[in-house]
Scaffold this active site. Structure first.
Site, PDB file in Angstrom:
ATOM      1  N   GLY A   9      28.701   0.603  38.072  1.00  0.00           N
ATOM      2  CA  GLY A   9      27.535   0.796  37.209  1.00  0.00           C
ATOM      3  C   GLY A   9      27.028  -0.554  36.720  1.00  0.00           C
ATOM      4  N   GLY A  12      23.170  -1.416  35.326  1.00  0.00           N
ATOM      5  CA  GLY A  12      22.635  -0.872  34.082  1.00  0.00           C
ATOM      6  C   GLY A  12      22.506  -1.914  32.976  1.00  0.00           C
ATOM      7  CD  GLN A  13      20.934  -1.714  26.931  1.00  0.00           C
ATOM      8  OE1 GLN A  13      21.571  -0.664  26.775  1.00  0.00           O
ATOM      9  NE2 GLN A  13      20.247  -2.272  25.958  1.00  0.00           N
ATOM     10  CG  ASP A  35      24.577   0.879  39.782  1.00  0.00           C
ATOM     11  OD1 ASP A  35      24.289   2.071  39.970  1.00  0.00           O
ATOM     12  OD2 ASP A  35      24.631   0.387  38.640  1.00  0.00           O
ATOM     13  CE1 TYR A 143      27.243   8.401  26.862  1.00  0.00           C
ATOM     14  CE2 TYR A 143      26.431   8.401  24.599  1.00  0.00           C
ATOM     15  CZ  TYR A 143      26.956   7.718  25.691  1.00  0.00           C
ATOM     16  OH  TYR A 143      27.177   6.365  25.596  1.00  0.00           O
ATOM     17  CE  LYS A 147      30.574   7.352  27.383  1.00  0.00           C
ATOM     18  NZ  LYS A 147      31.165   6.511  28.439  1.00  0.00           N
ATOM     19  CB  ILE A 173      23.561  -2.233  23.476  1.00  0.00           C
ATOM     20  CG1 ILE A 173      24.965  -1.650  23.264  1.00  0.00           C
ATOM     21  CG2 ILE A 173      23.629  -3.713  23.865  1.00  0.00           C
ATOM     22  CD1 ILE A 173      25.815  -2.360  22.249  1.00  0.00           C
TER      23      ILE A 173
HETATM   24  C1  AKB Z   1      22.711   6.406  23.491  1.00  0.00           C
HETATM   25  O1  AKB Z   1      21.784   6.292  22.681  1.00  0.00           O
HETATM   26  O2  AKB Z   1      22.972   7.463  24.099  1.00  0.00           O
HETATM   27  C2  AKB Z   1      23.606   5.219  23.730  1.00  0.00           C
HETATM   28  C3  AKB Z   1      24.828   5.248  22.853  1.00  0.00           C
HETATM   29  C4  AKB Z   1      24.688   5.074  21.398  1.00  0.00           C
HETATM   30  O3  AKB Z   1      25.906   5.414  23.332  1.00  0.00           O
HETATM   31  N1  AKB Z   1      22.888   4.005  23.527  1.00  0.00           N
END
Ligand code: AKB
Length: 314
Positions: A9, A12-13, A35, A143, A147, A173
């Protein structure tokens, strides 16, 4: 330092800037970027690049064997806003890729793993200010769920199989080299691009939504500090809270106005508002500061000056 690194990856950013930084530390030939495609031309042309689908165990393993990889940084993930549109895809990508890398480390094919977690592990029942390292975590996004579960698995693999896995709960970020994609904190990057291009920005969060944020330079420094710390100093094997600064859309707009006085911001909150409302407004990162001497450098005015300077000369 001799260490062979694979970044999954890498386009990515965070992945792209991490690649450049790690190449400056370990040498260009010792850091392999990978990637799904060749879209990030600058990165592809900057050193060895491999096509890897993070969900394909065989291609990760073959690449590790080909390049004698010691350490993997797994930066591929589907972020919060996109994850809400494609819940099962987010689950599959975020979990399968993590298991692939953890299982390679368990099988001793690699020695060390970095895996990013996020402030998205927290939820509406978490204390919102100075959120502690250990606290209630009931995430409401897919998400965030991936995590949080991922953190449990990292700790499990470290505890049961001795896997040297290290992780940080990144806040939003801010960076100028590569755009973020699909996150709730992305507004804090878009706003600088629009300020320079159009002198106005329509924000998808409301003016008083405070979120934890950090400049890319600080995030990269933290990642390198954690990954180079002696293993016994890394006491937390789920993921470390990491704090830079916290601000609202109104505050970032005011910081931009100091540099571009006729900049205007308007607010039109969308589905991302609910996600932002479920996250903390500030983070307590005492453990990171004590265990591996973490300290952030950039404040909001410093970030704003640096972002506008770099974006206008791009
Ligand atoms: C998001 O906004 O989903 C990400 C994060 C805070 O993990 N930048």
């Amino acid at each position: 330092m001799s260490e062979k690194i694979l970044i999954i990856g890498a386009a990515g950013q965070i992945g792209s800037e991490l690649t450049y930084k790690l190449r400056s530390i370990y040498g260009k030939d010792n850091v392999i970027a990978s990637d799904l495609n060749y879209n990030n031309i600058e990165l592809v042309n900057s050193g060895t690049f491999e096509i890897i689908d993070a969900m394909d165990y065989a291609s990760i393993k073959i690449c590790c064997e080909k390049h004698n990889i010691d350490t993997i940084y797994l930066m591929a993930a589907m972020l919060s806003a996109t994850g809400e549109k494609y819940p099962m895809k987010a689950w599959d990508l975020n979990m399968q890729s993590l298991f692939h890398v953890l299982n390679l480390a368990k099988a001793k094919a690699i020695k060390k793993v970095f895996w990013p977690s996020s402030i998205a592990v927290f939820g509406p029942t978490t204390p919102t200010t100075d959120t502690p390292q250990h606290t209630i975590m009931e995430p409401t996004t897919v998400y965030g769920i991936t995590k949080q579960v991922g953190e449990r698995w990292c700790e499990y693999y470290n505890d049961k199989y001795g896997v040297d896995v290290r992780s940080i709960r990144y806040p939003g970020i801010i960076s100028w080299k590569t755009l973020p994609g699909g996150g709730t904190t992305d507004y804090a990057v878009e706003i600088y691009h629009e300020a320079l291009k159009n002198k106005n920005y329509e924000c998808f969060l409301s003016e008083d939504t405070a979120l934890p944020m950090m400049y890319m330079d600080d995030a990269i420094d933290a990642t390198v500090a954690l990954m180079t710390a002696n293993a016994e100093k890394v006491k937390i094997r789920s993921s470390y809270n990491l704090s830079g600064i916290s601000f609202t859309p109104k505050e970032i707009a005011n910081a931009i106005k100091k540099e571009i006085p006729d900049f205007e911001i308007t607010y039109k909150p969308d589905f991302r508002q609910q996600i932002a409302d479920s996250w903390p407004s500030s983070i307590d990162d005492t453990s990171a500061r004590e265990d591996w001497n973490w300290k952030h450098k950039f404040d909001l005015d410093g970030i704003t000056k640096d972002m506008l300077k770099n974006l206008s000369s791009k």
